[in-house]
Write a protein that holds these residues in place. Sequence first.
Motif, PDB file in Angstrom:
ATOM      1  N   VAL A 133       0.838  -1.201   0.000  1.00 31.57           N
ATOM      2  CA  VAL A 133       0.000   0.000   0.000  1.00 31.57           C
ATOM      3  C   VAL A 133       0.874   1.252   0.000  1.00 31.57           C
ATOM      4  N   GLU A 134       1.952   1.222   0.786  1.00 33.24           N
ATOM      5  CA  GLU A 134       2.891   2.358   0.821  1.00 33.24           C
ATOM      6  C   GLU A 134       3.458   2.647  -0.563  1.00 33.24           C
ATOM      7  N   ARG A 135       3.985   1.597  -1.198  1.00 31.95           N
ATOM      8  CA  ARG A 135       4.592   1.760  -2.528  1.00 31.95           C
ATOM      9  C   ARG A 135       3.558   2.237  -3.545  1.00 31.95           C
ATOM     10  N   SER A 136       2.376   1.653  -3.474  1.00 33.00           N
ATOM     11  CA  SER A 136       1.325   1.993  -4.432  1.00 33.00           C
ATOM     12  C   SER A 136       0.840   3.419  -4.239  1.00 33.00           C
ATOM     13  N   MET A 137       0.753   3.838  -2.972  1.00 33.47           N
ATOM     14  CA  MET A 137       0.325   5.205  -2.699  1.00 33.47           C
ATOM     15  C   MET A 137       1.314   6.199  -3.314  1.00 33.47           C
ATOM     16  N   ALA A 138       2.600   5.923  -3.135  1.00 35.09           N
ATOM     17  CA  ALA A 138       3.624   6.808  -3.696  1.00 35.09           C
ATOM     18  C   ALA A 138       3.521   6.842  -5.223  1.00 35.09           C
ATOM     19  N   GLU A 139       3.285   5.674  -5.818  1.00 34.86           N
ATOM     20  CA  GLU A 139       3.171   5.602  -7.276  1.00 34.86           C
ATOM     21  C   GLU A 139       1.929   6.345  -7.761  1.00 34.86           C
ATOM     22  N   ALA A 140       0.804   6.173  -7.040  1.00 34.04           N
ATOM     23  CA  ALA A 140      -0.440   6.834  -7.439  1.00 34.04           C
ATOM     24  C   ALA A 140      -0.298   8.347  -7.353  1.00 34.04           C
ATOM     25  N   GLU A 141       0.363   8.821  -6.311  1.00 34.55           N
ATOM     26  CA  GLU A 141       0.560  10.259  -6.155  1.00 34.55           C
ATOM     27  C   GLU A 141       1.483  10.811  -7.238  1.00 34.55           C
ATOM     28  N   ARG A 142       2.549  10.028  -7.549  1.00 34.04           N
ATOM     29  CA  ARG A 142       3.480  10.436  -8.598  1.00 34.04           C
ATOM     30  C   ARG A 142       2.766  10.504  -9.945  1.00 34.04           C
ATOM     31  N   THR A 143       1.986   9.438 -10.229  1.00 31.19           N
ATOM     32  CA  THR A 143       1.256   9.381 -11.491  1.00 31.19           C
ATOM     33  C   THR A 143       0.269  10.536 -11.591  1.00 31.19           C
ATOM     34  N   GLY A 144      -0.410  10.822 -10.474  1.00 28.93           N
ATOM     35  CA  GLY A 144      -1.351  11.943 -10.450  1.00 28.93           C
ATOM     36  C   GLY A 144      -0.655  13.256 -10.715  1.00 28.93           C
ATOM     37  N   ASP A 145       0.544  13.412 -10.174  1.00 28.23           N
ATOM     38  CA  ASP A 145       1.292  14.647 -10.389  1.00 28.23           C
ATOM     39  C   ASP A 145       1.750  14.739 -11.838  1.00 28.23           C
ATOM     40  N   TRP A 146       2.183  13.605 -12.396  1.00 27.66           N
ATOM     41  CA  TRP A 146       2.577  13.594 -13.801  1.00 27.66           C
ATOM     42  C   TRP A 146       1.388  14.002 -14.683  1.00 27.66           C
ATOM     43  N   GLN A 147       0.211  13.465 -14.358  1.00 26.98           N
ATOM     44  CA  GLN A 147      -0.974  13.791 -15.154  1.00 26.98           C
ATOM     45  C   GLN A 147      -1.299  15.280 -15.047  1.00 26.98           C
ATOM     46  N   ARG A 148      -1.148  15.835 -13.850  1.00 26.36           N
ATOM     47  CA  ARG A 148      -1.430  17.256 -13.649  1.00 26.36           C
ATOM     48  C   ARG A 148      -0.478  18.109 -14.483  1.00 26.36           C
ATOM     49  N   VAL A 149       0.818  17.786 -14.452  1.00 23.22           N
ATOM     50  CA  VAL A 149       1.819  18.539 -15.203  1.00 23.22           C
ATOM     51  C   VAL A 149       1.586  18.392 -16.705  1.00 23.22           C
TER      52      VAL A 149
END
Length: 265
Positions: free
Chosen positions: A230-246
């Motif tokens: 869950v920790e790893r996935s949360m970090a990945e989801a947040e990163r992916t979300g930030d990439w999508q925003r940018v």
Amino acid sequence: MGDIFSRIEHSRTADEVVGQIEGLILEGVLRVGDRLPGERELARQFEVSRPILRDALKTLETRGLLATRHGGGTYVADVIGEVFSRPVMDLFSTHPKAASDYLEYRREMEGMAADYAARRATPDDIALLDAIMARMDEAHRSGDFEDEAEVDVEFHHAVGECAHNIILLHTLRSCYRLLSDGVFRHRLLVFSLPGARDALLAQHRVIHAAVKAGDPAAARKAAMDHITYVERSMAEAERTGDWQRVSRLRLRQRAGEHELQRKRS
């Protein structure tokens, strides 16, 4: 609610009734929001007079363990609501480090709970876990993220109950309350990742199987591995979300520049 209250054997005083209800709340049999049977039915189950029962219920209400709602009915009060005060919960929700510390804490606590559950779960505990696992399978098939996340928390609640340690039980409940109150939203973020729903279901099955088999070491490892995922996935989801925003901003900016050039030409 079934007949969970038993006949008062000795002096049949209000104190005896108070003690039994307190024990049911402490052991997690009665949960926050559970409605008690009506006065007549409660008096029948305890085999006490209604005046004695009323005295007991009034004492429990004064102690903050029971509450009477508008429109009638007596319920288990929000006995875990004050573990984290609202100002502290607001701080948790606005500081990123709190989310990572939360999962770090849960990894250790849930590892311990699964270990104890594998050692102590009764046949009735296993029956409850089996039923929740079946609901989780059904929620997974339906593809309802919200429903799946809700059963996810219910599963962890049940493992905590199977551990038969009242301090651990209420500590975990206060942790899960942060999820139900929306303080930490990572569980829905994680469900949005490709392949995550299948992985989470498989992890819960491993925890369930280890507890059912009475294997403490395997149960502890499965529970801790689950939180690490869950920790790893949360970090990945947040990163992916930030990439999508940018990317979205970049696309919007490029489109604006293109439109400006078109107008100039």
